[in-house]
Write an enzyme that holds these catalytic residues in place. Structure first.
Site, PDB file in Angstrom:
ATOM      1  N   SER A 230       0.702  -1.202   0.271  1.00 25.28           N
ATOM      2  CA  SER A 230       0.271  -0.037  -0.299  1.00 25.28           C
ATOM      3  C   SER A 230       0.753   1.118   0.035  1.00 25.28           C
ATOM      4  CB  SER A 230      -0.396  -0.342   1.151  1.00 25.28           C
ATOM      5  OG  SER A 230       0.236   0.177   2.711  1.00 25.28           O
ATOM      6  N   LYS A 231       0.095   2.368  -0.122  1.00 26.21           N
ATOM      7  CA  LYS A 231       0.782   3.702  -0.180  1.00 26.21           C
ATOM      8  C   LYS A 231       1.237   3.790   0.594  1.00 26.21           C
ATOM      9  CE  LYS A 231      -0.064   7.516  -3.370  1.00 26.21           C
ATOM     10  NZ  LYS A 231      -0.265   7.932  -4.273  1.00 26.21           N
ATOM     11  N   ARG A 232       1.064   3.546   1.890  1.00 30.82           N
ATOM     12  CA  ARG A 232       1.038   4.010   3.454  1.00 30.82           C
ATOM     13  C   ARG A 232       2.343   3.941   3.446  1.00 30.82           C
ATOM     14  NH1 ARG A 232      -1.481   1.950   7.269  1.00 30.82           N
ATOM     15  NH2 ARG A 232      -2.551   0.371   5.866  1.00 30.82           N
TER      16      ARG A 232
ATOM     17  N   GLY B 130       5.529   3.009   1.747  1.00 29.00           N
ATOM     18  CA  GLY B 130       6.322   3.254   0.445  1.00 29.00           C
ATOM     19  C   GLY B 130       5.707   3.008  -1.079  1.00 29.00           C
TER      20      GLY B 130
END
Ligand code: GLU
Length: 493
Positions: free
Chosen positions: A260-262, A264
């Site tokens: 997920s974006k969270r 990286g």
């Protein structure tokens, strides 16, 4: 199953922003499969969800695929035109086609108009949730009277078109990666095929296009596995043969959660911007879910075409390990011709506002060569070589070699300054090295307390390339100047 047909695969992204690294892998696997089978690789833009469109996303996508070397045989091109005879390849330009096919299904009694309001559907969902039942449409409009339908349509009542999903039995298929897969029909919703805005849903557009574009193999992410029974039911409703399916595993964070974006970056473009080489990124994503069964880890694109095997793709999620990407990128950087590496690094050095004209091409090449072995990504370079362009700032304490003391270091700095001041030999790495080592030997200065402070004085760093290489590039005047600054800093003289 389509047999003995020319392989045709497609990459079908939705232009909703950036290209996820998982999508890059999907594109790659499709590309490799097409190329090794002598088939066609088709690019189709799935932009029917008008609420999620992002301006410029398609252009960005085309650019990344091109940069990555994944050229497609059919589909939109960056000049705004298309290639291939199955177009248009942009779904928003095909809405009439979907409408026609949705109507065909209605005629065949395989789909129906649904006039249920958003409020009714919301209430239905709440009741189902309260009763711990699966949330799905209850089929109220399945049995509407023909005259009611005609009247509602005439009055332009908002409506959708839904697929009539059989309530009994199973939908089975054989997935190339996952093996035999079965879904109970009673758990499959009467899927919306055409939304109230007249646009088709992903399911309808995807199936109609895969059929019309003669796609033989659908290779896509595992997140689409649960959509596949709906697609198979659609193929059956139309009386068409479905393609083969291969659902490739999810990408995971090192803690095994979904990438997920969270945690990286997930956008392929961010990796490229950060100085990862496209060929390294491609090599890295190729190995997320597939391995050749040998020790080999570095693969060029032609090698991947040769060795990739869709039947050997794993079911389990694949961990996205940035450390490995860094290592791999470093390997590609090491193998590059230095002039090419310089070219690739130029934009980053320019961004750092270094005076490249002053340093000149020859020295710049030497500087890059010094870092080539240890660089992991192109963006590492500006900071690593900063001291060639700017006088370094550092704490005087680091001038003192760990097995020495301040007094000795001050003495060695003074000797070096004096020696270089009168040095008339060849001011090149080799020239300086030879002369300095002779001096050290003759005066019994020892390497550590002499070369350590010299290197720190020139670079401002505890870890850096060797002192002679740096001195050679800095030139005699700048070398002496920095040694004097160090002496002043540590010894106040
Ligand atoms: N448009 C879908 C996506 O964004 C395509 C899924 C598929 O390949 O069927 O990934």
């Amino acid at each position: 199953m389509p047999k003995n047909k020319k392989v045709r695969v497609r990459f079908a992204p939705s232009p909703t922003g950036f290209l996820h690294v998982g999508s890059l892998r999907t594109a790659l696997y499709n590309f490799l499969f097409a190329r090794q089978k002598g088939g066609d690789f088709i690019l189709r833009i799935e932009d029917t969800d008008r609420t999620r469109l992002v301006d410029g996303a398609t252009e960005c996508l085309l650019k990344i695929l091109t940069t990555a070397g994944l050229d497609w045989d059919e589909g939109p091109m960056s000049n705004g035109k298309e290639k291939g005879k199955f177009g248009p390849y942009i779904q928003s330009e095909r809405t009439k086609i979907y409408k026609k096919y949705a109507e065909k299904l209605i005629e065949k009694g395989q789909a129906y108009h649904c006039f249920c309001s958003a409020e009714r559907l919301e209430k239905l969902r709440e009741t189902q949730q309260a009763n711990k039942l699966p949330t799905m449409y209850d089929g109220l409009c399945r049995s509407l009277d023909k005259s009611v339908i005609a009247k509602s349509l005439k009055e332009n009542q908002p409506h959708v078109i839904r697929l009539t999903v059989p309530k009994e039995g199973n939908t089975n298929f054989n997935d190339v990666v996952r093996g035999a897969v079965a879904f109970e029909n009673k758990l499959i919703d009467d899927q919306v095929l055409v939304k109230s805005d007249g646009f088709p849903t992903y399911h309808l557009a995807n199936v109609v296009d895969d059929h019309l574009m003669e796609i033989t193999d659908v290779i896509r992410g595992e997140e689409w596995l649960s959509s596949t029974p709906k697609h198979i039911l659609l193929y059956q409703a139309f009386g068409w043969t479905p393609p083969r399916f291969a659902h490739i595993p999810l990408l995971l964070n090192p803690d095994k959660s979904k990438l997920s974006k969270r945690q990286g970056d997930v956008a392929a473009e961010d990796y490229l911007k950060k100085g990862y080489l496209p060929e390294a990124l491609i090599n890295f994503v190729a190995l997320l879910g597939w391995n050749p069964g040998t020790e080999q880890e570095i693969f060029s694109l032609p090698e991947l075409i040769k060795y990739f095997d869709i039947t050997k793709v794993q079911k389990a999620g694949a961990v996205f390990n940035v450390e490995k990407l860094n290592w791999m990128n470093g390997e590609y950087i090491k193998k590059m011709a230095v002039d090419e590496l310089v070219k690739k690094c130029l934009p980053y050095l320019k961004d750092a506002n270094y005076d490249l004209d002053k340093i000149g091409k020859e020295k710049l090449e030497k500087i890059v060569r010094l870092e080539q072995e240890r660089m992991k990504k192109l963006t590492d370079l500006p900071l690593a070589v900063e001291f060639f362009f700017k006088e370094p700032q550092y704490d005087a304490k680091i001038l003192v070699w760990k097995k020495s003391d301040q007094e000795t270091i001050c003495n060695r700095l003074k000797i070096l300054i004096k020696f270089y001041d009168t040095f008339m030999g060849d001011w090149s790495e080799q020239g300086i090295e030879q002369a300095t080592l002779e001096l050290i030997e003759k005066e019994n200065l020892a390497n550590g307390p002499t070369l350590w402070p010299m290197r720190v004085a020139l670079s401002g760093r505890e870890a850096s390339p060797g002192p002679f290489a740096i001195a050679g590039i800095l030139g005699k005047g700048e070398t002496i100047k920095r040694l004097k600054i160090a002496l002043n800093l540590l010894c106040g003289k």
